[in-house]
Write an enzyme that holds these catalytic residues in place. Structure first.
Site, PDB file in Angstrom:
ATOM      1  N   THR A 169       0.886  -1.216  -0.006  1.00  0.00           N
ATOM      2  CA  THR A 169      -0.007   0.085   0.104  1.00  0.00           C
ATOM      3  C   THR A 169       1.014   1.208   0.013  1.00  0.00           C
ATOM      4  O   THR A 169       0.622   2.031  -0.600  1.00  0.00           O
ATOM      5  CB  THR A 169      -0.874   0.141   1.331  1.00  0.00           C
ATOM      6  OG1 THR A 169      -1.682  -1.172   1.120  1.00  0.00           O
ATOM      7  CG2 THR A 169      -1.702   1.421   1.352  1.00  0.00           C
TER       8      THR A 169
ATOM      9  N   ASN B  50      -6.214  -8.836  -7.939  1.00  0.00           N
ATOM     10  CA  ASN B  50      -6.336  -9.581  -6.468  1.00  0.00           C
ATOM     11  C   ASN B  50      -7.536 -10.355  -6.621  1.00  0.00           C
ATOM     12  O   ASN B  50      -7.725 -11.375  -5.695  1.00  0.00           O
ATOM     13  CB  ASN B  50      -5.906  -8.727  -5.491  1.00  0.00           C
ATOM     14  CG  ASN B  50      -6.765  -7.324  -5.499  1.00  0.00           C
ATOM     15  OD1 ASN B  50      -6.696  -6.603  -6.475  1.00  0.00           O
ATOM     16  ND2 ASN B  50      -7.583  -6.991  -4.436  1.00  0.00           N
TER      17      ASN B  50
ATOM     18  N   GLN C  63       0.370  -9.691  -6.696  1.00  0.00           N
ATOM     19  CA  GLN C  63      -0.288 -10.925  -6.755  1.00  0.00           C
ATOM     20  C   GLN C  63       0.283 -11.758  -7.978  1.00  0.00           C
ATOM     21  O   GLN C  63       0.240 -12.818  -8.015  1.00  0.00           O
ATOM     22  CB  GLN C  63      -1.622 -10.866  -7.200  1.00  0.00           C
ATOM     23  CG  GLN C  63      -2.582 -10.124  -6.204  1.00  0.00           C
ATOM     24  CD  GLN C  63      -2.715 -11.053  -4.855  1.00  0.00           C
ATOM     25  OE1 GLN C  63      -2.439 -12.221  -5.022  1.00  0.00           O
ATOM     26  NE2 GLN C  63      -3.135 -10.360  -3.870  1.00  0.00           N
TER      27      GLN C  63
ATOM     28  N   SER D 221       5.239  -7.008  -2.585  1.00  0.00           N
ATOM     29  CA  SER D 221       4.665  -7.243  -1.071  1.00  0.00           C
ATOM     30  C   SER D 221       5.350  -8.589  -0.524  1.00  0.00           C
ATOM     31  O   SER D 221       4.860  -9.563  -1.296  1.00  0.00           O
ATOM     32  CB  SER D 221       3.248  -7.087  -0.773  1.00  0.00           C
ATOM     33  OG  SER D 221       3.030  -7.547   0.474  1.00  0.00           O
TER      34      SER D 221
ATOM     35  N   THR E 193      13.508   3.957  10.101  1.00  0.00           N
ATOM     36  CA  THR E 193      14.488   2.773  10.230  1.00  0.00           C
ATOM     37  C   THR E 193      13.820   1.806   9.749  1.00  0.00           C
ATOM     38  O   THR E 193      12.619   1.321   9.911  1.00  0.00           O
ATOM     39  CB  THR E 193      14.613   2.606  11.806  1.00  0.00           C
ATOM     40  OG1 THR E 193      14.940   3.492  12.567  1.00  0.00           O
ATOM     41  CG2 THR E 193      15.721   1.459  11.874  1.00  0.00           C
TER      42      THR E 193
ATOM     43  N   CYS F 190      -9.410  -6.779   1.310  1.00  0.00           N
ATOM     44  CA  CYS F 190      -9.592  -5.438   1.887  1.00  0.00           C
ATOM     45  C   CYS F 190     -11.175  -5.174   2.140  1.00  0.00           C
ATOM     46  O   CYS F 190     -11.562  -4.075   2.790  1.00  0.00           O
ATOM     47  CB  CYS F 190      -8.905  -4.431   1.075  1.00  0.00           C
ATOM     48  SG  CYS F 190      -7.324  -4.765   0.805  1.00  0.00           S
TER      49      CYS F 190
HETATM   50  N1  PLP Z   1      -1.835  -4.455  -4.142  1.00  0.00           N
HETATM   51  C1  PLP Z   1      -2.599  -5.700  -4.543  1.00  0.00           C
HETATM   52  C2  PLP Z   1      -2.771  -6.220  -5.816  1.00  0.00           C
HETATM   53  C3  PLP Z   1      -2.954  -6.344  -3.546  1.00  0.00           C
HETATM   54  O1  PLP Z   1      -3.585  -7.526  -3.502  1.00  0.00           O
HETATM   55  C4  PLP Z   1      -2.876  -6.127  -2.217  1.00  0.00           C
HETATM   56  C5  PLP Z   1      -3.255  -6.687  -0.953  1.00  0.00           C
HETATM   57  O2  PLP Z   1      -4.190  -7.497  -1.025  1.00  0.00           O
HETATM   58  C6  PLP Z   1      -2.053  -4.713  -1.858  1.00  0.00           C
HETATM   59  C7  PLP Z   1      -1.901  -4.086  -3.162  1.00  0.00           C
HETATM   60  C8  PLP Z   1      -1.801  -3.916  -0.699  1.00  0.00           C
HETATM   61  O3  PLP Z   1      -0.841  -4.898   0.090  1.00  0.00           O
HETATM   62  P1  PLP Z   1      -0.554  -4.578   1.668  1.00  0.00           P
HETATM   63  O4  PLP Z   1      -1.938  -4.643   2.345  1.00  0.00           O
HETATM   64  O5  PLP Z   1       0.479  -5.449   1.955  1.00  0.00           O
HETATM   65  O6  PLP Z   1      -0.227  -3.133   1.763  1.00  0.00           O
END
Ligand code: PLP
Length: 390
Positions: A72, A154, A190, A210, A248, A341
């Site tokens: 994010t 996702n 993803q 991520s 950090t 989410c």
């Molecule tokens: N982008 C995609 C395609 C995702 O699937 C996700 C989380 O599901 C994110 C960004 C955000 O990841 P995070 O929650 O680790 O910030």
């Protein structure tokens, strides 16, 4: 009761090798990588090694990796950082082109940037979830500073032709008098487990990853930013990450991230093949046991671990996917109603709406995602339980 996990798009368990690699970086190697003494330098060297290993996997230079606290944050840095730098460079009324099916960390950031005067074009997708590249090309103009299109979705696992999109953007850029724009960003969160994310193969200027989606720890993300990409920091302070992201470093998270990348690189081809077979089997069997279910998004150009299906409510049901998700959970099966989410709310999925589906369909669909621990036996048990509940 045996529990079965089918929500790998939301979170993946730590790989054992990752957990082992991270272990020393708690109480043993705990120095601040910014400190001059040996405790700090030990941590700093470990972060450097991890950065270099990830850069090698992506086929880029270590200085092109910016570690963040999440995907994010990396998406925020890509979007806000490019706009900020463009404004500083004197570009008035900057414009962003993205798709209607991006993750909320992109879409909500775009909506926020709109409030600051940035114009955002949200490109539609077809019923399979694919973007129209001609339409995208026709939207490029001199004010466009960034195109941001995700690699794999996702919710429905649909894969966009990122290398082609990057090429269109690059070609336009070469004809643009403001030669450093537009830039191209892809959210590859993803995709990394299954797709080629090499910087030169994709041709993106910016790329988000991520750790927690690739069997690494939570709280570790990164933005690949190609050398000389105009980017301004959005978090300022101690100047870590070459000034692009102060704070950090999450040393153990970064070490775990690098190990997760190494393992994913090793398993990618094998897992791709194994899960593609399982996905095909699951869909064929689903047609038999639950003929009323419909796949959301095209079957082609899809991650091998994703199945997103509309399960029509029975006449006596209210009809949200949440009921099915809860009943499946009570039977020991973890699936998701749409994206992770939006699991807390039950508003229709913006992705399924963008495919042209009704509110009912967008609210009554479930996402089943496979991972390294998913086998045919657990897939069979899930199919049996869904058909019993429906
Ligand atoms: N982008 C995609 C395609 C995702 O699937 C996700 C989380 O599901 C994110 C960004 C955000 O990841 P995070 O929650 O680790 O910030």
């Amino acid at each position: 009761m045996k529990r079965h996990y089918f929500d790998y798009a939301a979170a993946t368990p730590l790989d054992v090798a990752v957990e082992k690699a991270m272990k020393p970086y708690g109480s043993k190697v705990f120095g601040n990588p910014g400190s001059l003494h040996s405790f700090g330098q030990e941590a700093s060297a470990a972060v450097f090694e991890a950065r270099d290993a990830i850069a090698k996997s992506l086929g880029c230079h270590y200085s092109e990796i910016i570690f963040t606290g999440s995907a994010t944050e990396a998406n925020n840095l890509a979007l806000r950082g490019v706009v900020k730098a463009a404004l500083k460079a004197g570009i008035k009324n900057p414009r962003i082109i993205t798709s209607q099916i991006e993750h909320d960390s992109v879409l909500d950031t775009c909506r926020d940037l709109e409030k600051e005067g940035v114009e955002v074009i949200y490109l539609p997708v077809n019923a399979d979830g694919m973007m129209d590249l001609e339409k995208m090309e026709s939207e490029l103009d001199e004010r466009t500073v960034l195109v941001s299109v995700m690699y794999a979705n996702n919710e429905i696992g649909v894969i966009q032709p990122i290398a082609e999109i990057a090429e269109i953007v690059r070609n336009f850029r070469s004809k643009n008098p403001k030669a450093s724009y537009p830039l191209f960003h892809t959210d590859a969160v993803q995709g990394f487990n299954y797709l080629n994310c090499k910087a030169d193969a994709l041709g993106a200027d910016l790329l988000t990853l991520s750790a927690q989606k690739i069997y690494g720890p939570k709280g570790a993300g990164l933005l690949y930013a190609k050398k000389n990409t105009s980017l301004a920091p959005i978090i300022t302070g101690g100047g870590q990450e070459r000034g692009f992201r102060s704070g950090t470093e999450n040393v153990s998270g970064i070490i775990g991230f690098a190990k997760a990348v190494e393992v994913a690189d090793r398993l990618r081809e094998k897992e791709n093949k194994r899960l593609a077979i399982l996905q095909k089997y699951f869909l064929a069997k689903l047609k038999k046991v639950l003929p009323q279910a419909k796949l959301n998004g095209g079957e082609k150009n899809r991650l091998p671990n994703n199945i997103n299906i509309y399960v029509p409510p029975k006449a006596d049901e209210k009809g949200t996917a949440q009921d099915l998700v809860i009943n499946l959970d009570l039977s020991g099966f973890a699936v998701s109603p749409g994206s992770a989410c939006s699991a807390r709310t039950c508003s229709p999925s913006h992705v399924l709406k963008a495919l042209g589906h009704s509110d009912i369909r967008a609210i009554s669909s479930i996402r089943i995602t496979f991972g390294r621990q998913t086998d045919k036996q657990s897939a069979d048990s899930l199919l049996k339980t869904i058909s019993n509940l429906k």
